[in-house]
Design a protein around this motif. Structure first.
Motif, mmCIF file in Angstrom:
data_model
loop_
_atom_site.group_PDB
_atom_site.id
_atom_site.type_symbol
_atom_site.label_atom_id
_atom_site.label_comp_id
_atom_site.label_asym_id
_atom_site.label_seq_id
_atom_site.Cartn_x
_atom_site.Cartn_y
_atom_site.Cartn_z
ATOM 1 N N ASP A 170 32.135 37.806 75.445
ATOM 2 C CA ASP A 170 33.165 36.928 73.695
ATOM 3 C C ASP A 170 33.447 38.058 73.188
ATOM 4 O O ASP A 170 33.402 38.131 71.625
ATOM 5 C CB ASP A 170 32.153 35.525 72.968
ATOM 6 C CG ASP A 170 31.099 35.270 73.702
ATOM 7 O OD1 ASP A 170 32.006 34.504 74.619
ATOM 8 O OD2 ASP A 170 30.137 34.629 73.191
ATOM 9 N N GLY A 171 34.632 38.760 74.252
ATOM 10 C CA GLY A 171 34.475 39.928 73.011
ATOM 11 C C GLY A 171 33.874 41.554 73.469
ATOM 12 O O GLY A 171 34.674 41.966 72.998
ATOM 13 N N ASN A 172 32.647 41.248 73.082
ATOM 14 C CA ASN A 172 31.628 42.120 72.790
ATOM 15 C C ASN A 172 31.318 42.497 73.860
ATOM 16 O O ASN A 172 30.411 41.994 74.584
ATOM 17 C CB ASN A 172 30.860 41.627 72.068
ATOM 18 C CG ASN A 172 30.915 40.979 70.930
ATOM 19 O OD1 ASN A 172 31.849 41.597 69.922
ATOM 20 N ND2 ASN A 172 31.100 39.947 70.197
ATOM 21 N N THR A 215 40.532 43.447 81.394
ATOM 22 C CA THR A 215 40.941 42.263 81.183
ATOM 23 C C THR A 215 41.967 42.286 82.587
ATOM 24 O O THR A 215 42.231 42.664 83.090
ATOM 25 C CB THR A 215 42.025 42.645 80.131
ATOM 26 O OG1 THR A 215 43.044 43.070 80.356
ATOM 27 C CG2 THR A 215 41.216 42.593 78.567
#
Length: 254
Positions: free
Chosen positions: A137-139, A217
């Motif tokens: 979650d982006g963390n 990414t």
């Protein structure tokens, strides 16, 4: 997500595995690439990812880490547990009489292994300062704690205090350095990115303020290549100039 505390690569299931993971390496300014990675997938899709950072810069260390990485990946996948696999291989090497000689000169390596089982079970185990990160979650979360003198006594971070090929058990290591020879995490997995990295990959980037999450990414191979390329470049810029072996294994956990 709750947790319980407690290269060369081998494409065993190449057609499937390559869709989910990739590795990249740069030799830096060493003579030999003594890091190694391996991935092993069981018939039930349990998969182990391994990264070893060999101690030293010789052909013997390079050969040993390649073999040891493959053995560890098979053991961890077969046990369905990063901890059980690493303990089995650690004990096997520690039992070698040659390693009981204080003057032995046999290969060793910092080791980290992650296992993902069907049904979402996930575990990580390590001995040394090779690291595992998980991006959810982006963390980005660092899953491991370095086994080195910086952690133990605010000393030299390049002096590792445990490794695959060592002979101290958990109690002996705890008494001397304040941590066991092997540590682990286990718990349910969620979809995300797994990063295994040698110190030659993560240290130069962290030392220069780079966020490792920014590399996780897009395509896994591109991500791994960009990370080690930047690590080598920044290492030469800040170490007058010296770049260690840099290795990254990037995997999607689904």
């Amino acid at each position: 997500m709750s947790w319980k505390a407690a290269s060369m690569r081998e494409d065993i299931d190449e057609e499937l595995a390559v869709k989910h993971y990739a590795t990249a390496q740069r030799p830096g300014d060493r003579r030999y690439q003594c890091d190694a990675t391996a991935v092993y997938t069981m018939p039930d899709s349990t998969r182990a990812h391994v990264l070893l950072d060999g101690v030293g810069d010789t052909l013997a260390v390079r050969a040993w880490t390649r073999t040891a990485a493959r053995r560890l990946a098979r053991a961890a996948a077969g046990h369905g547990s990063a901890e059980a696999g690493l303990r089995a291989e650690y004990a096997r090497y520690a039992a070698d009489p040659v390693r009981l000689d204080d003057d032995h000169d046999v290969p060793e390596a910092a080791a980290v292994v992650a296992v993902h089982m069907p049904g979402g079970l996930f575990s990580v185990a390590w001995s040394g300062d090779a690291r595992a990160y998980l991006l959810l979650d982006g963390n980005l979360r660092l899953l491991t704690e370095d086994h080195n003198a910086r952690r133990a006594c605010n000393g030299d971070r390049n002096l590792i205090t445990a490794c695959l090929g060592g002979t101290r058990d958990d109690a002996e290591s705890e008494q001397i350095w304040g941590h066991p020879a092997i540590e682990y995490l286990r718990g349910p997995a969620r979809p995300g990115w797994l990063l295994l990295a040698s110190d030659g990959a993560y240290e130069p980037l962290e030392d220069t303020g780079h966020d490792l999450a920014g590399y996780l990414t897009g395509d896994s191979q591109d991500a791994a290549e960009r990370l080690v390329d930047d690590a080598a470049r920044h290492a030469r810029a800040v170490r007058n100039p010296y770049a260690d072996n840099a290795t990254a294994l990037v995997a999607r956990i689904t």
